[in-house]
Design an enzyme around this catalytic site. Structure first.
Site, PDB file in Angstrom:
ATOM      1  N   LYS A  97     -60.561  78.368 -29.254  1.00  8.71           N
ATOM      2  CA  LYS A  97     -59.635  77.566 -30.043  1.00  8.71           C
ATOM      3  C   LYS A  97     -58.415  77.208 -29.208  1.00  8.71           C
ATOM      4  CE  LYS A  97     -57.248  77.729 -34.542  1.00  8.71           C
ATOM      5  NZ  LYS A  97     -57.037  78.560 -35.758  1.00  8.71           N
ATOM      6  N   SER A 172     -58.281  76.582 -40.023  1.00  8.84           N
ATOM      7  CA  SER A 172     -57.937  75.718 -38.910  1.00  8.84           C
ATOM      8  C   SER A 172     -58.838  75.864 -37.684  1.00  8.84           C
ATOM      9  CB  SER A 172     -56.490  76.001 -38.474  1.00  8.84           C
ATOM     10  OG  SER A 172     -56.356  77.356 -38.059  1.00  8.84           O
ATOM     11  N   SER A 196     -58.791  81.126 -41.725  1.00  8.71           N
ATOM     12  CA  SER A 196     -59.105  80.073 -40.765  1.00  8.71           C
ATOM     13  C   SER A 196     -60.345  80.299 -39.924  1.00  8.71           C
ATOM     14  CB  SER A 196     -57.907  79.845 -39.830  1.00  8.71           C
ATOM     15  OG  SER A 196     -56.836  79.268 -40.520  1.00  8.71           O
TER      16      SER A 196
END
Length: 465
Positions: A97, A172, A196
């Site tokens: 990420k 996210s 997330s």
């Protein structure tokens, strides 16, 4: 919508995995494509080249990546040499990420330039993966500042669900989940504050772990709300998560495989009030299938009551938004930041002392309630998200974030490890997830139970073309 092809199949299939699936797909669904655990004969270099080919073919549409350091990945794979080790990480391909430092790349946090300087060091979790032989092939798309659950990023593209490209992947850590689900990589790193890792795992049909706080180092990662932030892995199966978690948490050598017999006598609490309210029928059916599998394996399903669950989402929002505003308040003057993100930051800045104290009191009571329940059962089981993935069109960042984290936020507030696994679903259906929650620090036991469950239900497919 673009239908996904089942792994190993020469024709296009219309849906997600079922343990038995439709008659026309029985053969290919029974033979999932080789993955990092089964494909031990593949060299790291070949694995990296395959990942790069898949990314090149699919990411124009799915937008799961912010950056692909192809040359560095090839060099790292050649340095590993040999073949991939069964049960180890040598040659596993990884997406990280893009709120996390990867040496030689910039950390964008999902924002347009200017960015910080090129990272001179890996985040500790990335360093541990690389030391075990894993190869980073991509930085993964995310919400700006990791502060929402849609991954519709204005700079790096609208990340799409590989099972239906008209739908969001969650967030996210949406790019991380898509990278695994679409077959780009064996493993991805994400972060989880309110859900997330878990909601994208559920929407994309993969497995994702929110570890206990403090088990995986968070250094080299942009914080959102430090009291609740964790770094965790996303993979196709819980068995792969077990191997990855042992590395990033530094718990020792990769664990031995788990048998389904582990579930016999396991006490699993099922809190139906609140968590099972207003489920879409597909979610209810998928979770019921998991409950039936556990019951058939000899697990004891225990009804539990968790009073106060309905108050946890609002309490977490107060605490999370407040911490985020303290860290990122300057973003309100930054023209790069989406107005919906700024709206959440303004909510945090407007939080009163009384509201924070009230939310903290709710958190303390909730942790006591959950700890009491977990003294009688080993795990808790709830749906990960009450719905299938929402459509992209008209998806409000703030409203979707609130809705999809309804069943994940309580466990963030409780500071407990939580594992989202794909449920068995009929052919043609979208993925749904079930969430197992364990005692603080009992991450390995949680993953063992997840792997044992998937030994019965079978691994989910990848959303390959």
């Amino acid at each position: 919508m673009r239908a996904a092809r089942r792994p190993g199949c020469g024709t296009r299939c219309s849906g997600a995995w079922s343990p038995r699936s439709s008659p026309s797909c029985t053969a290919c669904c029974a033979r999932p494509r080789a993955t990092s655990i089964s494909a031990a004969a593949v060299t790291p270099a070949a694995a990296v080249e395959r990942s790069l080919r898949v990314i090149a073919a699919r990411d124009v549409e799915l937008r799961a990546c912010t950056h692909v350091p192809a040359d560095a990945a090839r060099s790292a794979a050649l340095a590993e040499g040999g073949c991939r080790r069964r049960g180890g990480l040598r040659g596993w391909t990884v997406a990280v990420k893009d709120n996390t430092d990867v040496m030689g790349t910039v950390r964008t946090d999902g924002l347009p330039p200017p960015h910080p300087a090129v990272a001179g060091h890996d985040a500790e979790a990335v360093r541990r993966l690389r030391s075990a032989g894993a190869v980073v092939v991509a930085k993964a798309n995310l919400e700006e500042l990791s502060f929402a659950a849609t991954t519709q990023n204005r700079t790096f593209g609208s990340c799409r669900n590989p099972w239906d490209t008209g739908r969001i992947p969650g967030g996210s850590s949406g790019g991380s989940a898509v990278a695994v689900a679409a077959g780009y990589v064996d493993l991805a790193l994400g972060t989880d504050t309110g859900g997330s890792i878990r909601n994208p795992a559920a929407f994309c049909g993969v497995s994702g772990l929110r570890p206990s706080r403090g088990t995986v180092p968070i250094g080299g990662v942009t914080p959102l709300a430090p009291s609740f932030d964790v770094v965790g892995p996303i993979a196709r199966t819980a068995a792969e998560l077990r191997v990855a978690f042992a590395v990033v948490a530094g718990t020792g050598p990769p664990p031995e495989p788990v048998a389904a017999g582990l579930l016999a006598g396991l006490r699993v609490g099922v809190p139906r009030a609140f968590f099972f309210d207003d489920l879409q029928p597909a979610v209810a059916a998928g979770v019921d299938a998991v409950l039936a599998a556990l019951r058939g394996a000899g697990a004891a399903l225990v009804a539990v009551d968790l009073p106060g669950a309905a108050d946890t989402g609002a309490a977490l929002a107060v605490l999370l938004n407040g911490e985020a505003a303290q860290l990122h308040g300057a973003a309100l003057e930054d023209p790069r930041i989406d107005e919906q993100i700024k709206e959440r930051l303004r909510l945090g800045l407007a939080t009163t002392t009384a509201a924070r104290e009230g939310a903290a009191a709710i958190a303390e009571r909730w942790r006591a309630v959950v700890d009491s329940a977990l003294a009688d059962v080993e795990l808790l089981l709830v749906p990960t998200v009450p719905t299938v993935a929402p459509v992209v069109a008209g998806a409000s960042m703030v409203e979707v974030s609130r809705r999809v984290n309804r069943n994940t936020a309580p466990w963030s507030l409780a500071l407990l490890p939580a594992l989202s696994l794909p449920c068995p679903v009929p052919a043609g259906a979208l993925p749904v997830g079930v969430q197992l929650v364990g005692r603080a620090g009992a991450d390995t036991h949680l993953l063992d139970a997840g792997a044992a469950l998937q030994a019965i239900t079978g691994p989910p497919p990848l959303a390959t073309l």
